[in-house]
Design a protein around this motif. Structure first.
Motif, PDB file in Angstrom:
ATOM      1  N   LEU A  54       0.839  -1.203   0.000  1.00 26.62           N
ATOM      2  CA  LEU A  54       0.000   0.000   0.000  1.00 26.62           C
ATOM      3  C   LEU A  54       0.871   1.248   0.000  1.00 26.62           C
ATOM      4  O   LEU A  54       0.642   2.179  -0.780  1.00 26.62           O
ATOM      5  N   GLU A  55       1.885   1.269   0.833  1.00 21.06           N
ATOM      6  CA  GLU A  55       2.766   2.435   0.905  1.00 21.06           C
ATOM      7  C   GLU A  55       3.482   2.661  -0.430  1.00 21.06           C
ATOM      8  O   GLU A  55       3.513   3.772  -0.948  1.00 21.06           O
ATOM      9  N   LEU A 109       1.236   4.014  -3.376  1.00 23.52           N
ATOM     10  CA  LEU A 109       0.851   5.424  -3.344  1.00 23.52           C
ATOM     11  C   LEU A 109       1.884   6.305  -4.057  1.00 23.52           C
ATOM     12  O   LEU A 109       1.597   7.438  -4.407  1.00 23.52           O
ATOM     13  N   ARG A 110       3.079   5.764  -4.259  1.00 26.71           N
ATOM     14  CA  ARG A 110       4.148   6.523  -4.916  1.00 26.71           C
ATOM     15  C   ARG A 110       4.401   6.084  -6.350  1.00 26.71           C
ATOM     16  O   ARG A 110       4.607   6.909  -7.229  1.00 26.71           O
ATOM     17  N   PRO A 155      -0.562   5.247  -8.139  1.00 20.97           N
ATOM     18  CA  PRO A 155      -1.044   6.611  -7.960  1.00 20.97           C
ATOM     19  C   PRO A 155      -1.820   7.049  -9.202  1.00 20.97           C
ATOM     20  O   PRO A 155      -1.532   6.610 -10.314  1.00 20.97           O
ATOM     21  N   GLN A 167      -4.937  10.996  -5.834  1.00 21.07           N
ATOM     22  CA  GLN A 167      -5.753   9.785  -5.779  1.00 21.07           C
ATOM     23  C   GLN A 167      -4.898   8.545  -6.020  1.00 21.07           C
ATOM     24  O   GLN A 167      -3.770   8.642  -6.498  1.00 21.07           O
ATOM     25  N   ALA A 168      -5.472   7.403  -5.695  1.00 24.63           N
ATOM     26  CA  ALA A 168      -4.826   6.119  -5.932  1.00 24.63           C
ATOM     27  C   ALA A 168      -5.876   5.152  -6.463  1.00 24.63           C
ATOM     28  O   ALA A 168      -7.063   5.266  -6.156  1.00 24.63           O
ATOM     29  N   ALA A 210      -5.981   9.835  -1.899  1.00 23.47           N
ATOM     30  CA  ALA A 210      -4.774   9.331  -1.246  1.00 23.47           C
ATOM     31  C   ALA A 210      -4.690   9.751   0.221  1.00 23.47           C
ATOM     32  O   ALA A 210      -4.129   9.021   1.040  1.00 23.47           O
ATOM     33  N   LEU A 240      -5.731   7.221   2.817  1.00 27.96           N
ATOM     34  CA  LEU A 240      -4.805   6.092   2.800  1.00 27.96           C
ATOM     35  C   LEU A 240      -3.500   6.456   3.511  1.00 27.96           C
ATOM     36  O   LEU A 240      -2.957   5.648   4.276  1.00 27.96           O
ATOM     37  N   ILE A 241      -3.024   7.666   3.289  1.00 26.48           N
ATOM     38  CA  ILE A 241      -1.803   8.120   3.952  1.00 26.48           C
ATOM     39  C   ILE A 241      -2.036   8.234   5.460  1.00 26.48           C
ATOM     40  O   ILE A 241      -1.209   7.803   6.266  1.00 26.48           O
TER      41      ILE A 241
END
Length: 118
Positions: free
Chosen positions: A59-60, A63-64, A76, A81-82, A99, A102-103
């Motif tokens: 997940l982390e 996001l990038r 991403p 958004q993701a 996002a 989620l962050i």
């Protein structure tokens, strides 16, 4: 250590929706993390009996940059958004989320996994 549960809204973007409204409707998503169960995993529950369990690291990373593992793909979408894509033997579910939740969820999981000093 303590469990983290957070809720977010997602948009279904799969092409299997029955109508245009179904395809773009907002649905609730539950994000859950329990370090006592397994500190490496997160749970995401979509409407119905659809729970996906996968590495928090995925997940982390997703996001990038685009990331995948098994039946889960995350990437991403623009700056805010993701997209999460879940594959099973029966179907594919694709949802788009902001996002920020989620962050926030990820930050909470790292705090929850850190033992409290007494």
């Amino acid at each position: 250590m303590y469990a983290v549960e957070q809720y977010a809204r997602a948009h279904i973007v799969t092409d299997t929706a029955d109508t245009f409204d179904d395809e773009h409707r907002s649905v609730p998503v539950a994000l859950r993390y329990d370090p006592e169960d397994d500190p490496r995993l997160v749970h995401i529950t979509l409407p119905g009996p659809h729970e996906w369990v996968f590495a928090r690291e995925l997940l982390e990373q997703g996001l990038r940059v685009p990331a995948s593992s098994g039946g889960v793909r995350i990437w991403p979408c623009g700056r805010v958004q993701a997209v999460l894509e879940f594959h099973s033997a029966q179907s594919v579910a694709v949802v788009q989320l902001d996002a920020k939740p989620l962050i926030r969820f990820l930050r909470s999981t790292y705090k929850a996994a850190t033992p409290v000093a007494h």
